[in-house]
Scaffold this motif. Sequence first.
Motif, PDB file in Angstrom:
ATOM      1  N   PHE A   1       0.853  -1.184   0.000  1.00 48.02           N
ATOM      2  CA  PHE A   1       0.000   0.000   0.000  1.00 48.02           C
ATOM      3  C   PHE A   1       0.886   1.230   0.000  1.00 48.02           C
ATOM      4  O   PHE A   1       1.941   1.257   0.638  1.00 48.02           O
ATOM      5  N   HIS A   2       0.455   2.262  -0.708  1.00 46.79           N
ATOM      6  CA  HIS A   2       1.149   3.544  -0.666  1.00 46.79           C
ATOM      7  C   HIS A   2       0.706   4.237   0.611  1.00 46.79           C
ATOM      8  O   HIS A   2      -0.500   4.392   0.855  1.00 46.79           O
ATOM      9  N   GLU A   3       1.643   4.634   1.455  1.00 47.34           N
ATOM     10  CA  GLU A   3       1.311   5.180   2.767  1.00 47.34           C
ATOM     11  C   GLU A   3       0.528   6.487   2.682  1.00 47.34           C
ATOM     12  O   GLU A   3      -0.327   6.767   3.518  1.00 47.34           O
ATOM     13  N   VAL A   4       0.757   7.276   1.658  1.00 48.74           N
ATOM     14  CA  VAL A   4       0.076   8.564   1.538  1.00 48.74           C
ATOM     15  C   VAL A   4      -1.305   8.400   0.914  1.00 48.74           C
ATOM     16  O   VAL A   4      -2.311   8.865   1.448  1.00 48.74           O
ATOM     17  N   THR A   5      -1.375   7.711  -0.213  1.00 47.24           N
ATOM     18  CA  THR A   5      -2.639   7.593  -0.937  1.00 47.24           C
ATOM     19  C   THR A   5      -3.494   6.422  -0.458  1.00 47.24           C
ATOM     20  O   THR A   5      -4.706   6.425  -0.662  1.00 47.24           O
ATOM     21  N   GLY A   6      -2.872   5.394   0.122  1.00 46.51           N
ATOM     22  CA  GLY A   6      -3.604   4.219   0.569  1.00 46.51           C
ATOM     23  C   GLY A   6      -3.924   3.242  -0.548  1.00 46.51           C
ATOM     24  O   GLY A   6      -4.620   2.258  -0.352  1.00 46.51           O
ATOM     25  N   VAL A   7      -3.422   3.490  -1.755  1.00 46.24           N
ATOM     26  CA  VAL A   7      -3.694   2.646  -2.911  1.00 46.24           C
ATOM     27  C   VAL A   7      -2.802   1.405  -2.864  1.00 46.24           C
ATOM     28  O   VAL A   7      -1.610   1.489  -2.580  1.00 46.24           O
ATOM     29  N   MET A   8      -3.408   0.235  -3.165  1.00 44.83           N
ATOM     30  CA  MET A   8      -2.626  -0.999  -3.226  1.00 44.83           C
ATOM     31  C   MET A   8      -2.134  -1.192  -4.659  1.00 44.83           C
ATOM     32  O   MET A   8      -2.887  -1.016  -5.612  1.00 44.83           O
ATOM     33  N   ASP A   9      -0.860  -1.558  -4.798  1.00 42.39           N
ATOM     34  CA  ASP A   9      -0.258  -1.789  -6.108  1.00 42.39           C
ATOM     35  C   ASP A   9       0.896  -2.760  -5.921  1.00 42.39           C
ATOM     36  O   ASP A   9       1.229  -3.137  -4.801  1.00 42.39           O
ATOM     37  N   PHE A  10       1.532  -3.163  -7.035  1.00 40.34           N
ATOM     38  CA  PHE A  10       2.733  -3.975  -6.936  1.00 40.34           C
ATOM     39  C   PHE A  10       3.779  -3.194  -6.147  1.00 40.34           C
ATOM     40  O   PHE A  10       3.950  -1.993  -6.359  1.00 40.34           O
ATOM     41  N   PHE A  11       4.478  -3.871  -5.253  1.00 45.37           N
ATOM     42  CA  PHE A  11       5.374  -3.155  -4.346  1.00 45.37           C
ATOM     43  C   PHE A  11       6.474  -2.409  -5.075  1.00 45.37           C
ATOM     44  O   PHE A  11       6.927  -1.362  -4.637  1.00 45.37           O
TER      45      PHE A  11
ATOM     46  N   TYR B   1       1.836  -5.553   2.127  1.00 37.87           N
ATOM     47  CA  TYR B   1       0.544  -6.207   2.339  1.00 37.87           C
ATOM     48  C   TYR B   1       0.673  -7.267   3.432  1.00 37.87           C
ATOM     49  O   TYR B   1       1.528  -8.119   3.382  1.00 37.87           O
ATOM     50  N   GLY B   2      -0.171  -7.166   4.458  1.00 38.29           N
ATOM     51  CA  GLY B   2      -0.135  -8.121   5.558  1.00 38.29           C
ATOM     52  C   GLY B   2       0.855  -7.755   6.649  1.00 38.29           C
ATOM     53  O   GLY B   2       0.871  -8.361   7.705  1.00 38.29           O
ATOM     54  N   LYS B   3       1.723  -6.780   6.398  1.00 42.06           N
ATOM     55  CA  LYS B   3       2.712  -6.351   7.396  1.00 42.06           C
ATOM     56  C   LYS B   3       2.738  -4.829   7.476  1.00 42.06           C
ATOM     57  O   LYS B   3       3.806  -4.221   7.547  1.00 42.06           O
ATOM     58  N   GLU B   4       1.571  -4.245   7.489  1.00 40.38           N
ATOM     59  CA  GLU B   4       1.476  -2.789   7.448  1.00 40.38           C
ATOM     60  C   GLU B   4       2.115  -2.120   8.663  1.00 40.38           C
ATOM     61  O   GLU B   4       2.822  -1.127   8.536  1.00 40.38           O
ATOM     62  N   GLU B   5       1.870  -2.670   9.860  1.00 40.44           N
ATOM     63  CA  GLU B   5       2.389  -2.042  11.075  1.00 40.44           C
ATOM     64  C   GLU B   5       3.915  -2.064  11.121  1.00 40.44           C
ATOM     65  O   GLU B   5       4.544  -1.063  11.448  1.00 40.44           O
ATOM     66  N   GLU B   6       4.517  -3.216  10.777  1.00 45.28           N
ATOM     67  CA  GLU B   6       5.984  -3.298  10.768  1.00 45.28           C
ATOM     68  C   GLU B   6       6.563  -2.370   9.705  1.00 45.28           C
ATOM     69  O   GLU B   6       7.618  -1.770   9.879  1.00 45.28           O
ATOM     70  N   SER B   7       5.843  -2.236   8.589  1.00 49.51           N
ATOM     71  CA  SER B   7       6.321  -1.406   7.487  1.00 49.51           C
ATOM     72  C   SER B   7       6.318   0.075   7.852  1.00 49.51           C
ATOM     73  O   SER B   7       7.154   0.828   7.362  1.00 49.51           O
ATOM     74  N   LYS B   8       5.381   0.491   8.698  1.00 45.14           N
ATOM     75  CA  LYS B   8       5.337   1.907   9.096  1.00 45.14           C
ATOM     76  C   LYS B   8       6.613   2.323   9.799  1.00 45.14           C
ATOM     77  O   LYS B   8       7.132   3.409   9.572  1.00 45.14           O
TER      78      LYS B   8
ATOM     79  N   ILE C   1      12.826  13.210   4.422  1.00 43.76           N
ATOM     80  CA  ILE C   1      11.567  13.393   3.704  1.00 43.76           C
ATOM     81  C   ILE C   1      10.453  13.470   4.741  1.00 43.76           C
ATOM     82  O   ILE C   1      10.386  12.675   5.658  1.00 43.76           O
ATOM     83  N   LYS C   2       9.549  14.437   4.565  1.00 43.89           N
ATOM     84  CA  LYS C   2       8.411  14.571   5.463  1.00 43.89           C
ATOM     85  C   LYS C   2       7.194  13.905   4.833  1.00 43.89           C
ATOM     86  O   LYS C   2       6.967  14.000   3.630  1.00 43.89           O
ATOM     87  N   LEU C   3       6.409  13.231   5.679  1.00 43.69           N
ATOM     88  CA  LEU C   3       5.200  12.553   5.223  1.00 43.69           C
ATOM     89  C   LEU C   3       4.066  13.554   5.230  1.00 43.69           C
ATOM     90  O   LEU C   3       3.723  14.119   6.261  1.00 43.69           O
ATOM     91  N   GLU C   4       3.496  13.775   4.045  1.00 44.16           N
ATOM     92  CA  GLU C   4       2.373  14.708   3.931  1.00 44.16           C
ATOM     93  C   GLU C   4       1.162  13.931   3.444  1.00 44.16           C
ATOM     94  O   GLU C   4       1.139  13.394   2.348  1.00 44.16           O
ATOM     95  N   LYS C   5       0.145  13.841   4.291  1.00 43.47           N
ATOM     96  CA  LYS C   5      -1.093  13.154   3.928  1.00 43.47           C
ATOM     97  C   LYS C   5      -1.903  14.017   2.984  1.00 43.47           C
ATOM     98  O   LYS C   5      -1.879  15.245   3.067  1.00 43.47           O
ATOM     99  N   LEU C   6      -2.640  13.370   2.075  1.00 50.13           N
ATOM    100  CA  LEU C   6      -3.473  14.089   1.115  1.00 50.13           C
ATOM    101  C   LEU C   6      -4.792  14.497   1.730  1.00 50.13           C
ATOM    102  O   LEU C   6      -5.346  13.931   2.554  1.00 50.13           O
TER     103      LEU C   6
END
Length: 118
Positions: free
Chosen positions: A73-83, A94-101, A113-118
């Motif tokens: 998943f793209h952390e900003v947009t939330g869209v799922m795509d090929f990694f 996918y399936g490891k979202e918390e560890e990935s954060k 880089i700063k994380l800017e939510k849309l």
Amino acid sequence: MSGKELGKLSGIGKKTVQNIIGMRPFRSNDDLFKVRGLGKNTLKNFGIEKKKKKRKKWIEIDGVMYPHYSFAFHEVTGVMDFFWRIPREFRLYYGKEEESKELTARIRKEMDIKLEKL
């Protein structure tokens, strides 16, 4: 157990005892299912059941099946795509979202880089 002790167990004959001794050492209980003469029911009577393998998750896209670990998943947009299409610093697996954060936060910090939510 020795051969005599194995022979005293119900459901195990002389030939099966020889097969068990010949195949030692066993790494796990699942290896006992490979012994000729030991059936599922005999082993079940001793409290040994075969472990089922964990099935991989598959995702179908346009009629093609892909393993779940191909997606993120793209952390900003939330869209799922090929990694591999998502930049590493925004990739939540996918399936490891918390560890990935945690991982993406560390990468963004290193890259300043700063994380800017849309």
